[in-house]
Design an enzyme around this catalytic site. Sequence first.
Site, PDB file in Angstrom:
ATOM      1  CB  CYS A 125      -0.927  -0.002   1.210  1.00  0.00           C
ATOM      2  SG  CYS A 125      -1.936  -1.490   1.278  1.00  0.00           S
ATOM      3  CE  LYS A 191      -8.375  -2.333   3.291  1.00  0.00           C
ATOM      4  NZ  LYS A 191      -7.860  -1.634   2.101  1.00  0.00           N
ATOM      5  NE  ARG A 201      -4.903  -8.360  -1.176  1.00  0.00           N
ATOM      6  CZ  ARG A 201      -4.749  -8.775   0.079  1.00  0.00           C
ATOM      7  NH1 ARG A 201      -4.184  -9.934   0.324  1.00  0.00           N
ATOM      8  NH2 ARG A 201      -5.153  -8.020   1.083  1.00  0.00           N
ATOM      9  CE  LYS A 245     -11.984  -3.448   2.086  1.00  0.00           C
ATOM     10  NZ  LYS A 245     -11.024  -2.806   1.256  1.00  0.00           N
ATOM     11  CB  SER A 271     -13.550  -9.698  -2.967  1.00  0.00           C
ATOM     12  OG  SER A 271     -12.483  -9.802  -2.040  1.00  0.00           O
TER      13      SER A 271
END
Length: 318
Positions: A125, A191, A201, A245, A271
């Site tokens: 990140c 998160k 991913r 999240k 996801s």
Amino acid sequence: MDLMRLRQSAGIRALMSETQVSASQLVMPLFIHEGISEPRPVAAMPGVFQHSVDSVVDEVAELVGLGIRAVLLFGIPVEKTPTADAAFNPNGGVQQVISVLKQKFPELVVMADCCLCEYSADGHCGPRDSAGNIDLEKTLIILEKVALSYAKAGVDIVAPSGMMDGMIARLRSALDQNGFSRTLLMSYAVKYASAFYGPFREAAGSGDHFVGHRKDHQMNPAQIREAFREAQADVDQGADILMVKPGLPYLDVLAQLRQRHDLPLAVYQVSGEYAMIKAAAAAGALDERAAIQETLTAFRRAGADLIITYFAKDYARL
Ligand code: PBG
């Protein structure tokens, strides 16, 4: 008979229903791959596609026709570099799509993810220092450039998802100083470092080359008090919207943040949550429609105002 009286017919149940989910509360995530010309299916997420800069426009036309009013854009560049340079390319896929969507669908709320993992050579990140730690200052400088490139393209909402300390304050002031005081910041305030991002991913092309973990910046699933500190920090720094999240494993966090803050709250059904429902439905283990309805209702009941979900289109179709 007392409680059951209130559930005796569909009409009575609907009349008593405390919680509604409407398509206007849903945000559809979309993946834009700069290097493809046809939509490409994401194997780990049946029904989800990576789009080209052109094909995404048709997809959005369909979403708008179904009553979806917001999308969240993720970009996959042709070239990933150590400093994630493609992320702030003024002619990058996401930047192009933002301006086309705002021209074609002026009423659509266009959000864009602001993190470097899809653009960085190692899938992290942010750039790392020689000791392997995230170089926070370098990362924030790049994130400022990304946010400004989105704002210049006309984005409504920048969604910083990197869990970098101080990122909201830095992005708010970068936007304000450059004349974008109307651009909103939706912070991925809480998160967690989650196993449920697995399929993303593949979707975001940040999988194969990624080694390591994100536990040094995303939250430990064991923590809730820290979630309150994260949220408070982002409120203090000027976030417009807070997010939790993933979704289903963290309804307690969502519900408690609802009690503590008056800002709009978003939840991200990620996801892995999508893939689980799809896989279970494909195996005949559950009714997909009912599972979608139930999970989205649970998010609203726990306190979410808006829901980011790959089921947005399916739900709008129901
Ligand atoms: C980071 C980002 C991720 C997701 C959204 N933004 C991946 C990560 O943090 O590892 C995951 C979303 C999902 O799983 O659906 N750019």
